[in-house]
Design a protein around this motif. Structure first.
Motif, PDB file in Angstrom:
ATOM      1  N   HIS A   6     -29.061  35.765-141.193  1.00  0.00           N
ATOM      2  CA  HIS A   6     -30.218  36.184-141.965  1.00  0.00           C
ATOM      3  C   HIS A   6     -31.082  37.173-141.172  1.00  0.00           C
ATOM      4  O   HIS A   6     -31.565  38.172-141.715  1.00  0.00           O
ATOM      5  CB  HIS A   6     -31.060  34.960-142.362  1.00  0.00           C
ATOM      6  CG  HIS A   6     -30.299  33.912-143.098  1.00  0.00           C
ATOM      7  ND1 HIS A   6     -29.618  32.906-142.454  1.00  0.00           N
ATOM      8  CD2 HIS A   6     -30.099  33.715-144.419  1.00  0.00           C
ATOM      9  CE1 HIS A   6     -29.045  32.125-143.348  1.00  0.00           C
ATOM     10  NE2 HIS A   6     -29.318  32.596-144.550  1.00  0.00           N
ATOM     11  N   GLU A  36     -41.850  30.398-154.461  1.00  0.00           N
ATOM     12  CA  GLU A  36     -41.654  30.966-155.792  1.00  0.00           C
ATOM     13  C   GLU A  36     -41.519  29.872-156.841  1.00  0.00           C
ATOM     14  O   GLU A  36     -42.034  30.006-157.963  1.00  0.00           O
ATOM     15  CB  GLU A  36     -40.415  31.860-155.799  1.00  0.00           C
ATOM     16  CG  GLU A  36     -40.324  32.752-157.015  1.00  0.00           C
ATOM     17  CD  GLU A  36     -39.379  33.909-156.795  1.00  0.00           C
ATOM     18  OE1 GLU A  36     -39.748  35.040-157.135  1.00  0.00           O
ATOM     19  OE2 GLU A  36     -38.273  33.675-156.267  1.00  0.00           O
ATOM     20  N   GLY A  48     -40.125  43.333-150.158  1.00  0.00           N
ATOM     21  CA  GLY A  48     -39.526  42.115-149.611  1.00  0.00           C
ATOM     22  C   GLY A  48     -40.125  40.847-150.189  1.00  0.00           C
ATOM     23  O   GLY A  48     -39.503  39.787-150.142  1.00  0.00           O
ATOM     24  N   ARG A 107     -25.524  36.086-150.515  1.00  0.00           N
ATOM     25  CA  ARG A 107     -25.364  37.529-150.375  1.00  0.00           C
ATOM     26  C   ARG A 107     -25.813  37.998-148.998  1.00  0.00           C
ATOM     27  O   ARG A 107     -25.197  38.876-148.393  1.00  0.00           O
ATOM     28  CB  ARG A 107     -26.174  38.243-151.462  1.00  0.00           C
ATOM     29  CG  ARG A 107     -25.629  38.100-152.868  1.00  0.00           C
ATOM     30  CD  ARG A 107     -24.296  38.822-153.029  1.00  0.00           C
ATOM     31  NE  ARG A 107     -24.424  40.241-152.749  1.00  0.00           N
ATOM     32  CZ  ARG A 107     -24.765  41.146-153.665  1.00  0.00           C
ATOM     33  NH1 ARG A 107     -25.007  40.783-154.913  1.00  0.00           N
ATOM     34  NH2 ARG A 107     -24.845  42.423-153.340  1.00  0.00           N
ATOM     35  N   VAL A 108     -26.893  37.424-148.489  1.00  0.00           N
ATOM     36  CA  VAL A 108     -27.386  37.780-147.159  1.00  0.00           C
ATOM     37  C   VAL A 108     -26.348  37.446-146.105  1.00  0.00           C
ATOM     38  O   VAL A 108     -26.071  38.234-145.197  1.00  0.00           O
ATOM     39  CB  VAL A 108     -28.717  37.067-146.867  1.00  0.00           C
ATOM     40  CG1 VAL A 108     -29.067  37.183-145.384  1.00  0.00           C
ATOM     41  CG2 VAL A 108     -29.826  37.660-147.705  1.00  0.00           C
ATOM     42  N   SER A 110     -32.040  31.269-155.403  1.00  0.00           N
ATOM     43  CA  SER A 110     -32.242  31.224-153.954  1.00  0.00           C
ATOM     44  C   SER A 110     -30.907  31.073-153.226  1.00  0.00           C
ATOM     45  O   SER A 110     -30.651  31.731-152.222  1.00  0.00           O
ATOM     46  CB  SER A 110     -33.181  30.068-153.595  1.00  0.00           C
ATOM     47  OG  SER A 110     -33.338  29.971-152.205  1.00  0.00           O
ATOM     48  N   VAL A 162     -28.965  34.419-153.410  1.00  0.00           N
ATOM     49  CA  VAL A 162     -29.499  35.425-152.478  1.00  0.00           C
ATOM     50  C   VAL A 162     -29.090  35.090-151.051  1.00  0.00           C
ATOM     51  O   VAL A 162     -28.700  35.976-150.281  1.00  0.00           O
ATOM     52  CB  VAL A 162     -31.032  35.502-152.600  1.00  0.00           C
ATOM     53  CG1 VAL A 162     -31.606  36.372-151.488  1.00  0.00           C
ATOM     54  CG2 VAL A 162     -31.427  36.067-153.959  1.00  0.00           C
ATOM     55  N   ARG A 163     -29.162  33.813-150.675  1.00  0.00           N
ATOM     56  CA  ARG A 163     -28.784  33.423-149.325  1.00  0.00           C
ATOM     57  C   ARG A 163     -27.305  33.721-149.079  1.00  0.00           C
ATOM     58  O   ARG A 163     -26.919  34.189-147.996  1.00  0.00           O
ATOM     59  CB  ARG A 163     -29.066  31.927-149.115  1.00  0.00           C
ATOM     60  CG  ARG A 163     -28.794  31.474-147.692  1.00  0.00           C
ATOM     61  CD  ARG A 163     -29.381  30.108-147.410  1.00  0.00           C
ATOM     62  NE  ARG A 163     -28.759  29.066-148.196  1.00  0.00           N
ATOM     63  CZ  ARG A 163     -29.352  28.371-149.144  1.00  0.00           C
ATOM     64  NH1 ARG A 163     -30.611  28.633-149.455  1.00  0.00           N
ATOM     65  NH2 ARG A 163     -28.730  27.430-149.810  1.00  0.00           N
ATOM     66  N   TRP A 222     -46.102  40.696-156.853  1.00  0.00           N
ATOM     67  CA  TRP A 222     -45.227  39.524-156.960  1.00  0.00           C
ATOM     68  C   TRP A 222     -45.922  38.372-157.668  1.00  0.00           C
ATOM     69  O   TRP A 222     -45.405  37.844-158.656  1.00  0.00           O
ATOM     70  CB  TRP A 222     -44.783  39.094-155.559  1.00  0.00           C
ATOM     71  CG  TRP A 222     -44.038  37.801-155.533  1.00  0.00           C
ATOM     72  CD1 TRP A 222     -42.754  37.577-155.965  1.00  0.00           C
ATOM     73  CD2 TRP A 222     -44.524  36.550-155.034  1.00  0.00           C
ATOM     74  NE1 TRP A 222     -42.419  36.255-155.761  1.00  0.00           N
ATOM     75  CE2 TRP A 222     -43.472  35.615-155.201  1.00  0.00           C
ATOM     76  CE3 TRP A 222     -45.724  36.135-154.461  1.00  0.00           C
ATOM     77  CZ2 TRP A 222     -43.617  34.281-154.812  1.00  0.00           C
ATOM     78  CZ3 TRP A 222     -45.860  34.817-154.075  1.00  0.00           C
ATOM     79  CH2 TRP A 222     -44.818  33.903-154.252  1.00  0.00           C
ATOM     80  N   PHE A 229     -40.257  40.071-153.102  1.00  0.00           N
ATOM     81  CA  PHE A 229     -39.426  39.645-154.227  1.00  0.00           C
ATOM     82  C   PHE A 229     -38.074  39.102-153.785  1.00  0.00           C
ATOM     83  O   PHE A 229     -37.270  38.686-154.621  1.00  0.00           O
ATOM     84  CB  PHE A 229     -39.204  40.824-155.190  1.00  0.00           C
ATOM     85  CG  PHE A 229     -40.470  41.308-155.843  1.00  0.00           C
ATOM     86  CD1 PHE A 229     -40.880  40.805-157.064  1.00  0.00           C
ATOM     87  CD2 PHE A 229     -41.264  42.263-155.224  1.00  0.00           C
ATOM     88  CE1 PHE A 229     -42.050  41.245-157.663  1.00  0.00           C
ATOM     89  CE2 PHE A 229     -42.436  42.710-155.814  1.00  0.00           C
ATOM     90  CZ  PHE A 229     -42.828  42.203-157.039  1.00  0.00           C
ATOM     91  N   VAL A 230     -37.794  39.129-152.487  1.00  0.00           N
ATOM     92  CA  VAL A 230     -36.505  38.653-151.960  1.00  0.00           C
ATOM     93  C   VAL A 230     -36.772  37.468-151.041  1.00  0.00           C
ATOM     94  O   VAL A 230     -37.580  37.569-150.109  1.00  0.00           O
ATOM     95  CB  VAL A 230     -35.772  39.770-151.182  1.00  0.00           C
ATOM     96  CG1 VAL A 230     -34.446  39.269-150.666  1.00  0.00           C
ATOM     97  CG2 VAL A 230     -35.589  40.991-152.077  1.00  0.00           C
ATOM     98  N   ARG A 283     -39.258  37.439-147.886  1.00  0.00           N
ATOM     99  CA  ARG A 283     -40.557  36.826-148.145  1.00  0.00           C
ATOM    100  C   ARG A 283     -40.934  35.893-146.998  1.00  0.00           C
ATOM    101  O   ARG A 283     -42.107  35.749-146.655  1.00  0.00           O
ATOM    102  CB  ARG A 283     -40.517  36.060-149.469  1.00  0.00           C
ATOM    103  CG  ARG A 283     -41.870  35.559-149.924  1.00  0.00           C
ATOM    104  CD  ARG A 283     -41.885  35.193-151.386  1.00  0.00           C
ATOM    105  NE  ARG A 283     -40.891  34.189-151.733  1.00  0.00           N
ATOM    106  CZ  ARG A 283     -39.834  34.407-152.492  1.00  0.00           C
ATOM    107  NH1 ARG A 283     -39.627  35.619-152.989  1.00  0.00           N
ATOM    108  NH2 ARG A 283     -38.976  33.452-152.775  1.00  0.00           N
TER     109      ARG A 283
END
Length: 209
Positions: A99, A35, A118, A197-198, A191, A194-195, A153, A120-121, A125
């Protein structure tokens, strides 16, 4: 040499191949900054006098995403969960057990929609192709969702960043390359968020079970 001159000296064809290559390898299951590369290419295309075609940038990223995901699907279908476990050991910060737990849960609940959105995540991705193959998702359905997600995307990202880059040029002027730096830093922060949150979601899932 000024930073602007260095950036503008990059051949457009090299930019297109870079986008396709990085996005493609990322889609196979290797954590690369696809991205961020796409955002950087779109910003370069927005520079006055640039020979980089934003449509070609989007098309190259789309092609890389479709081909990479299809390769990842084939590899995942052939080697199964053992492949994902090996990837997790090799890239524990990006594809560790936490993950994989969350990604599998999302695929179980949403199926082909996880492939489509996916893209977009960050974590999906990377894992969409191998996970879809491992879970024996029908390839025609996977390909349709994969191609649709890739177009949305890549096309959407390039269009948005290209337009923002043109607007920013009116006030950044000679220092417009700062926008590229801001985009890269912003991509890294998103990034990481998001990681995080995962990992939290995976921890809650493990506690619940």
């Amino acid at each position: 040499m000024h930073v602007d001159m260095l950036l503008m000296a990059i051949p457009p064809l090299a930019i297109y191949f870079l986008c396709a290559g990085v996005v493609g390898v990322e889609s196979i299951g290797v954590p690369l900054p696809g991205e961020i590369v796409l955002v950087g290419a779109a910003l370069l295309a927005a520079r006055p006098g640039s020979h980089i075609d934003p449509v070609a940038v989007a098309a190259s990223a789309t092609a890389g995403a479709i081909v990479g995901d299809s390769i990842g699907y084939s590899v995942g279908r052939r080697y199964g969960t053992g492949l994902l476990e090996r990837l997790g050991r090799r890239f524990p910060k990006h594809l560790g057990p936490a993950h994989l737990t969350v990604a599998r849960r999302i695929f179980d609940r949403h199926g082909v929609w996880a492939v489509l959105f996916g893209r977009f995540v960050a974590i999906l991705r990377i894992l969409a192709g191998p996970l879809a193959g491992t879970m024996r998702m029908r390839y025609p359905a996977f390909l349709a969702a994969n191609a649709t997600g890739a177009v949305l995307w890549a096309g959407g990202t390039v269009a948005l960043i290209y337009l923002l880059g043109i607007v920013a040029e009116t006030w950044l002027k000679r220092f417009s390359w700062i926008g590229l730096i801001v985009a890269v830093v912003g991509g890294l922060l998103v990034s990481r968020y998001v990681r995080h949150r995962v990992e939290r979601a995976a921890a809650r899932e493990e506690t619940a079970t």
